[in-house]
Design a protein around this motif. Structure first.
Motif, PDB file in Angstrom:
ATOM      1  N   LEU A  84      -5.619   3.241   4.232  1.00  0.00           N
ATOM      2  CA  LEU A  84      -4.530   3.922   3.530  1.00  0.00           C
ATOM      3  C   LEU A  84      -5.030   4.558   2.241  1.00  0.00           C
ATOM      4  O   LEU A  84      -4.659   5.696   1.916  1.00  0.00           O
ATOM      5  CB  LEU A  84      -3.413   2.920   3.236  1.00  0.00           C
ATOM      6  N   SER A  88      -4.942   8.640   1.732  1.00  0.00           N
ATOM      7  CA  SER A  88      -3.990   9.193   0.768  1.00  0.00           C
ATOM      8  C   SER A  88      -4.644   9.642  -0.542  1.00  0.00           C
ATOM      9  O   SER A  88      -3.944  10.081  -1.453  1.00  0.00           O
ATOM     10  CB  SER A  88      -2.898   8.162   0.458  1.00  0.00           C
ATOM     11  N   ASN A 122       4.749  10.547   3.231  1.00  0.00           N
ATOM     12  CA  ASN A 122       3.683   9.594   3.529  1.00  0.00           C
ATOM     13  C   ASN A 122       4.212   8.177   3.726  1.00  0.00           C
ATOM     14  O   ASN A 122       3.621   7.399   4.482  1.00  0.00           O
ATOM     15  CB  ASN A 122       2.622   9.642   2.430  1.00  0.00           C
ATOM     16  N   LEU A 126       3.636   5.969   7.011  1.00  0.00           N
ATOM     17  CA  LEU A 126       3.229   4.566   6.929  1.00  0.00           C
ATOM     18  C   LEU A 126       4.140   3.673   7.756  1.00  0.00           C
ATOM     19  O   LEU A 126       3.678   2.849   8.558  1.00  0.00           O
ATOM     20  CB  LEU A 126       3.232   4.122   5.457  1.00  0.00           C
ATOM     21  N   THR A 165       3.130   0.394   0.285  1.00  0.00           N
ATOM     22  CA  THR A 165       3.876   1.453  -0.396  1.00  0.00           C
ATOM     23  C   THR A 165       3.500   1.498  -1.873  1.00  0.00           C
ATOM     24  O   THR A 165       3.360   2.584  -2.462  1.00  0.00           O
ATOM     25  CB  THR A 165       5.388   1.229  -0.237  1.00  0.00           C
ATOM     26  N   LEU A 168       0.265   3.233  -2.049  1.00  0.00           N
ATOM     27  CA  LEU A 168       0.457   4.662  -1.810  1.00  0.00           C
ATOM     28  C   LEU A 168       0.938   5.367  -3.074  1.00  0.00           C
ATOM     29  O   LEU A 168       0.479   6.474  -3.401  1.00  0.00           O
ATOM     30  CB  LEU A 168       1.455   4.859  -0.677  1.00  0.00           C
TER      31      LEU A 168
END
Length: 261
Positions: A84, A88, A122, A126, A165, A168
């Motif tokens: 991830l 990202s 995004n 996810l 999250t 992210l």
């Protein structure tokens, strides 16, 4: 709100047309399939390796369904989060370098909506990658062990989504600060390493995002103490990261940054 909806649709369409639609979902699906299998065969492998030396005696319990979830949690916290972070790292910087951000923002589009649409798209990727993987893990676990507690798996996936999250949102901030994808990824991996070390300290587990990572294993063991504080701190810091990213992006000179990239 209409502008945000249009931007969100644009981001989702871009995800569908690029490698991002395949990489993270494929990695999570691979982890979901292999975790129950590894949980089943690992004790046998350890016994067979130790059996070659008569001086070594290893007693391991037979694997159970929760071992599958432990394996999944471990792989999500390591391989899943690292994937991830790398995927990202260019969430904003990529468009800054290519100059497409300038093309979008010359239209009646606010920089806040630009950032928010990227984060929401995004997050959708996810969640859309994680939930099917969780279902597959449950099916494979049930097939191998004859049982697969749904509540425990749901708690594991829910807590991991909170941690992912939060990461992210951090990567969104780093991508506005560091246009180079490799640089943003490097700082993100360093942040992940710090969180992993903080998880060894009890106060940090209770009041920082490090607890969200550690808490996944605690949920499986049935001792999720301090999870509420860890979740709350993750949510608060994620909101702060997005707010700072919006503020930083709002003050940046896009043309200069695009040329420097």
């Amino acid at each position: 709100m209409t502008v945000l909806r249009v931007l969100l649709r644009k981001e989702l369409l871009e995800i569908r047309r690029t490698w991002r639609i395949w990489v993270l979902p494929a990695i999570l699906m691979f982890l979901a399939i292999t975790s129950p299998i590894l949980a089943e065969i690992t004790p046998g492998l350890v016994r067979s390796l130790a059996g070659s030396n008569p001086d070594i005696i290893i007693e391991l319990p037979d694997p159970v369904a929760l071992d599958s979830y432990r394996q999944l949690a471990s792989q999500l916290n390591q391989i899943g989060l690292l994937a991830l972070i790398i995927a990202s790292a260019g969430i904003v910087g990529g468009e800054l370098r290519s100059g497409t951000a300038i093309l979008v923002l010359t239209k009646p589009v606010s920089r806040r909506d630009f950032i928010v649409s990227k984060v929401l798209a995004n997050i959708a990727l996810l969640v859309g990658a994680t939930l099917p993987a969780a279902v597959v893990c449950w099916v494979v676990t049930l097939a191998i062990f004859g049982e697969a507690p749904v509540g425990t798996l749901a708690a594991v996936i829910g807590l991991w989504l909170v941690a992912a999250t939060g990461m992210l949102c951090l990567m969104t901030l780093l991508s506005t600060l560091i246009p180079a994808q490799a640089g943003a990824a490097g700082v993100g991996i360093a942040a992940y390493a710090v969180l992993s070390m903080l998880a060894l300290w009890e106060p940090a587990r209770s009041w920082t995002p490090a607890g969200a990572l550690h808490g996944i294993a605690a949920v499986i063991e049935g001792t999720p103490s301090g999870i509420a504080g860890a979740i709350a701190s993750t949510v608060v810091l994620a909101i702060i990261a997005i707010a700072v990213a919006i503020r930083r992006f709002g003050r940046s000179e896009l043309a200069g940054r695009a040329q420097s990239g």
